[in-house]
Design a protein around this motif. Structure first.
Motif, PDB file in Angstrom:
ATOM      1  N   GLY A 212       0.813  -1.217   0.000  1.00  0.00           N
ATOM      2  CA  GLY A 212       0.000   0.000   0.000  1.00  0.00           C
ATOM      3  C   GLY A 212       0.846   1.265   0.000  1.00  0.00           C
ATOM      4  O   GLY A 212       2.000   1.261   0.449  1.00  0.00           O
ATOM      5  N   ILE A 213       0.251   2.329  -0.515  1.00  0.00           N
ATOM      6  CA  ILE A 213       0.960   3.603  -0.642  1.00  0.00           C
ATOM      7  C   ILE A 213       1.359   4.158   0.721  1.00  0.00           C
ATOM      8  O   ILE A 213       2.494   4.593   0.930  1.00  0.00           O
ATOM      9  N   LYS A 214       0.416   4.136   1.673  1.00  0.00           N
ATOM     10  CA  LYS A 214       0.698   4.735   2.982  1.00  0.00           C
ATOM     11  C   LYS A 214       1.850   4.029   3.691  1.00  0.00           C
ATOM     12  O   LYS A 214       2.778   4.687   4.201  1.00  0.00           O
ATOM     13  N   VAL A 215       1.815   2.698   3.701  1.00  0.00           N
ATOM     14  CA  VAL A 215       2.871   1.941   4.382  1.00  0.00           C
ATOM     15  C   VAL A 215       4.215   2.153   3.691  1.00  0.00           C
ATOM     16  O   VAL A 215       5.252   2.292   4.349  1.00  0.00           O
ATOM     17  N   THR A 216       4.205   2.211   2.346  1.00  0.00           N
ATOM     18  CA  THR A 216       5.454   2.435   1.610  1.00  0.00           C
ATOM     19  C   THR A 216       6.059   3.789   1.958  1.00  0.00           C
ATOM     20  O   THR A 216       7.277   3.916   2.160  1.00  0.00           O
ATOM     21  N   LEU A 217       5.213   4.816   2.024  1.00  0.00           N
ATOM     22  CA  LEU A 217       5.690   6.149   2.405  1.00  0.00           C
ATOM     23  C   LEU A 217       6.292   6.131   3.811  1.00  0.00           C
ATOM     24  O   LEU A 217       7.361   6.709   4.049  1.00  0.00           O
ATOM     25  N   LEU A 218       5.617   5.468   4.728  1.00  0.00           N
ATOM     26  CA  LEU A 218       6.088   5.420   6.110  1.00  0.00           C
ATOM     27  C   LEU A 218       7.407   4.652   6.225  1.00  0.00           C
ATOM     28  O   LEU A 218       8.313   5.064   6.959  1.00  0.00           O
ATOM     29  N   VAL A 219       7.517   3.545   5.487  1.00  0.00           N
ATOM     30  CA  VAL A 219       8.773   2.782   5.491  1.00  0.00           C
ATOM     31  C   VAL A 219       9.909   3.639   4.923  1.00  0.00           C
ATOM     32  O   VAL A 219      11.025   3.662   5.461  1.00  0.00           O
ATOM     33  N   GLY A 220       9.620   4.355   3.831  1.00  0.00           N
ATOM     34  CA  GLY A 220      10.622   5.235   3.241  1.00  0.00           C
ATOM     35  C   GLY A 220      11.108   6.282   4.221  1.00  0.00           C
ATOM     36  O   GLY A 220      12.320   6.543   4.335  1.00  0.00           O
ATOM     37  N   ILE A 221      10.180   6.873   4.960  1.00  0.00           N
ATOM     38  CA  ILE A 221      10.533   7.893   5.954  1.00  0.00           C
ATOM     39  C   ILE A 221      11.388   7.303   7.066  1.00  0.00           C
ATOM     40  O   ILE A 221      12.382   7.902   7.503  1.00  0.00           O
TER      41      ILE A 221
ATOM     42  N   TRP B 264      20.195   6.013   2.636  1.00  0.00           N
ATOM     43  CA  TRP B 264      19.296   7.164   2.566  1.00  0.00           C
ATOM     44  C   TRP B 264      18.619   7.201   1.191  1.00  0.00           C
ATOM     45  O   TRP B 264      17.421   7.459   1.070  1.00  0.00           O
ATOM     46  N   GLY B 265      19.388   6.900   0.143  1.00  0.00           N
ATOM     47  CA  GLY B 265      18.829   6.871  -1.207  1.00  0.00           C
ATOM     48  C   GLY B 265      17.741   5.821  -1.360  1.00  0.00           C
ATOM     49  O   GLY B 265      16.747   6.029  -2.077  1.00  0.00           O
ATOM     50  N   LEU B 266      17.897   4.677  -0.675  1.00  0.00           N
ATOM     51  CA  LEU B 266      16.862   3.638  -0.709  1.00  0.00           C
ATOM     52  C   LEU B 266      15.566   4.164  -0.111  1.00  0.00           C
ATOM     53  O   LEU B 266      14.482   3.992  -0.680  1.00  0.00           O
ATOM     54  N   GLY B 267      15.675   4.808   1.050  1.00  0.00           N
ATOM     55  CA  GLY B 267      14.484   5.383   1.671  1.00  0.00           C
ATOM     56  C   GLY B 267      13.844   6.441   0.799  1.00  0.00           C
ATOM     57  O   GLY B 267      12.618   6.512   0.666  1.00  0.00           O
ATOM     58  N   ASN B 268      14.688   7.263   0.183  1.00  0.00           N
ATOM     59  CA  ASN B 268      14.163   8.313  -0.681  1.00  0.00           C
ATOM     60  C   ASN B 268      13.454   7.741  -1.895  1.00  0.00           C
ATOM     61  O   ASN B 268      12.447   8.276  -2.356  1.00  0.00           O
ATOM     62  N   ALA B 269      13.984   6.646  -2.456  1.00  0.00           N
ATOM     63  CA  ALA B 269      13.341   6.012  -3.609  1.00  0.00           C
ATOM     64  C   ALA B 269      11.944   5.530  -3.239  1.00  0.00           C
ATOM     65  O   ALA B 269      10.978   5.742  -3.983  1.00  0.00           O
ATOM     66  N   LEU B 270      11.829   4.871  -2.093  1.00  0.00           N
ATOM     67  CA  LEU B 270      10.517   4.395  -1.641  1.00  0.00           C
ATOM     68  C   LEU B 270       9.553   5.553  -1.451  1.00  0.00           C
ATOM     69  O   LEU B 270       8.376   5.472  -1.822  1.00  0.00           O
TER      70      LEU B 270
ATOM     71  N   LEU C  34       2.083  11.875   8.583  1.00  0.00           N
ATOM     72  CA  LEU C  34       1.521  10.926   7.618  1.00  0.00           C
ATOM     73  C   LEU C  34       0.658   9.863   8.280  1.00  0.00           C
ATOM     74  O   LEU C  34      -0.412   9.523   7.792  1.00  0.00           O
ATOM     75  N   ILE C  35       1.138   9.325   9.368  1.00  0.00           N
ATOM     76  CA  ILE C  35       0.392   8.244  10.022  1.00  0.00           C
ATOM     77  C   ILE C  35      -0.931   8.763  10.596  1.00  0.00           C
ATOM     78  O   ILE C  35      -1.909   8.031  10.738  1.00  0.00           O
TER      79      ILE C  35
END
Length: 405
Positions: free
Chosen positions: A84-93, A119-125, A190-191
């Motif tokens: 899901g979009i929300k969980v992906t955003l939260l994981v990225g953060i 950091w780049g991995l998180g930013n990609a997500l 976000l959460i």
């Protein structure tokens, strides 16, 4: 959802600022995430001095960040379609917060380079999913949602150097720890404000890992991606190399790149839509890229004249802001595929150029002279103009989609 022409009439009735709270939460988090691009600019020389690193080693802070982002972009769609979009955003953060925080505590250049990759991995997500989130949650239509997304990029890029310069004047560790703290605030926003995924989202087809590669079969998307890869070569030559030739302290570098970022933000929101409506996307992009190539060429000629480099960096912000909005909007309407898949394929191609340029720029300066990196960057940008004009027949359909009002 396949890309489709935008209903300009309905968009005209919808205000850019009339958005749900969830959109503003993603917007705020996006500003913080995009600080990472310009954050290290004012502290590059200081990092080298404090960690005993060469200029080319310091440039790898950009290269590792962008290289990991490029590869990770290929899997963001597959991940977000499953969790899901929300969980992906939260994981990225969370990933950004962890690796930026650890970066602020590190004591070696190679450890820091590795942490910037994380950091780049998180930013990609976050980045790839944020565009999809803003487009899907926005009330004002696809193109105005893209403008809002680009505004977040512009604000993040402009605030990043200012924050990096101010905190970096205290310690080079400050900017890294500052972003980690801000990401915690973004996580809470976000959460709290983003809605839970509905049943329709859960029922959607999961994205395959091969989808971004299949997307590149669309000639128009491939053309825009390769164009962006070449133009990002020039973009990150400026970002990574200019701080070393400006010979300013952290405050000075922060203010120069603040001016660059402010113009980038303003033009991406206010000027790019007007250019597209009056001249068309491809023609406007070609002009902006040509001017940016000429600016880099001027930097290559007058590399040792400080005021020329300062003026060129700031002017480049306006050109890059226009082009970012133009090309992002074009990509979203380039091919009849999921927008998230289109974004992943395009981002992979553009960040390849962004990964190669920083390290190569500093090496070219070592191998030849201080002028060569800017001249090579200019050559890549001007080559991107030739490339897109040669493929004009494959991309001209994007001009049927208006951005802005």
């Amino acid at each position: 959802m396949a890309a489709a022409p935008v209903d300009s009439v309905s968009e005209a009735k919808a205000s850019l600022l009339n958005q749900p709270r969830a959109v503003w939460a993603v917007f705020f988090a996006g500003i913080i995430a995009f600080m990472g691009i310009g954050l290290v600019d004012p502290i590059l020389p200081a990092i080298g001095d404090n960690l005993g690193a060469s200029r080319s080693e310091v440039s790898l802070l950009f290269s590792s960040y962008n290289a990991v982002m490029a590869v990770a972009m290929l899997v963001t769609g597959a991940i977000s379609s499953r969790i899901g979009i929300k969980v992906t955003l939260l994981v990225g953060i969370i990933v950004i917060a962890i690796f930026s925080g650890l970066g602020g505590l590190s004591n070696g250049i190679w450890i820091l380079i590795g942490l910037r990759g994380g950091w780049g991995l998180g930013n990609a997500l976050f980045v790839a999913t944020a565009l999809t989130a803003i487009v899907s949650l926005s009330k004002s239509g696809v193109t105005k949602a893209i403008i809002l997304y680009e505004a977040a990029i512009g604000l993040g890029i402009s605030v990043g150097p200012l924050l990096g310069g101010e905190l970096g004047a205290i310690s080079w560790r400050g900017p890294f720890l500052g972003v980690a703290a801000l990401m915690i605030v973004a996580f809470i926003a976000l959460i709290t404000l983003m809605p839970k995924p509905d049943s329709r989202q859960a029922a959607r087809r999961s994205t395959s890992l091969l989808d971004p590669f299949r997307a590149m079969r669309h000639r128009s998307l491939l053309v825009f991606g390769l164009t962006a890869g070449m133009y990002n070569f020039g973009f990150f030559t400026l970002m990574a190399y200019a701080p070393f030739v400006l010979e300013l302290d952290e405050h000075g570098l922060g203010y120069v790149f603040l001016g660059w970022g402010v113009l980038l933000a303003l033009t991406s929101v206010f000027m790019a839509p007007k250019l597209q409506q009056k001249f068309g996307t491809v023609k406007s992009m070609s002009v902006m890229l040509t001017l940016f190539g000429l600016v880099l060429l001027a930097m290559g000629v007058w590399t040792s004249t400080q005021w020329v480099i300062i003026a060129a960096v700031i002017i480049a912000g306006a050109l890059l802001g226009n082009n970012n909005t133009l090309i992002t909007t074009a990509v979203m309407n380039a091919a009849p595929i999921e927008r998230s898949t289109a974004s992943a394929a395009y981002s992979f191609l553009r960040f390849i150029g962004a990964a190669i340029a920083p390290y190569l720029a500093l090496k070219l300066a070592d191998w030849f002279n201080p002028h060569v990196p800017f001249i090579v960057g200019a050559a890549f940008v001007l080559l991107s103009v030739v490339f897109i004009l040669l493929n004009r027949n494959h991309v001209k359909h994007v001009d049927q989609v208006a951005i802005g009002h």
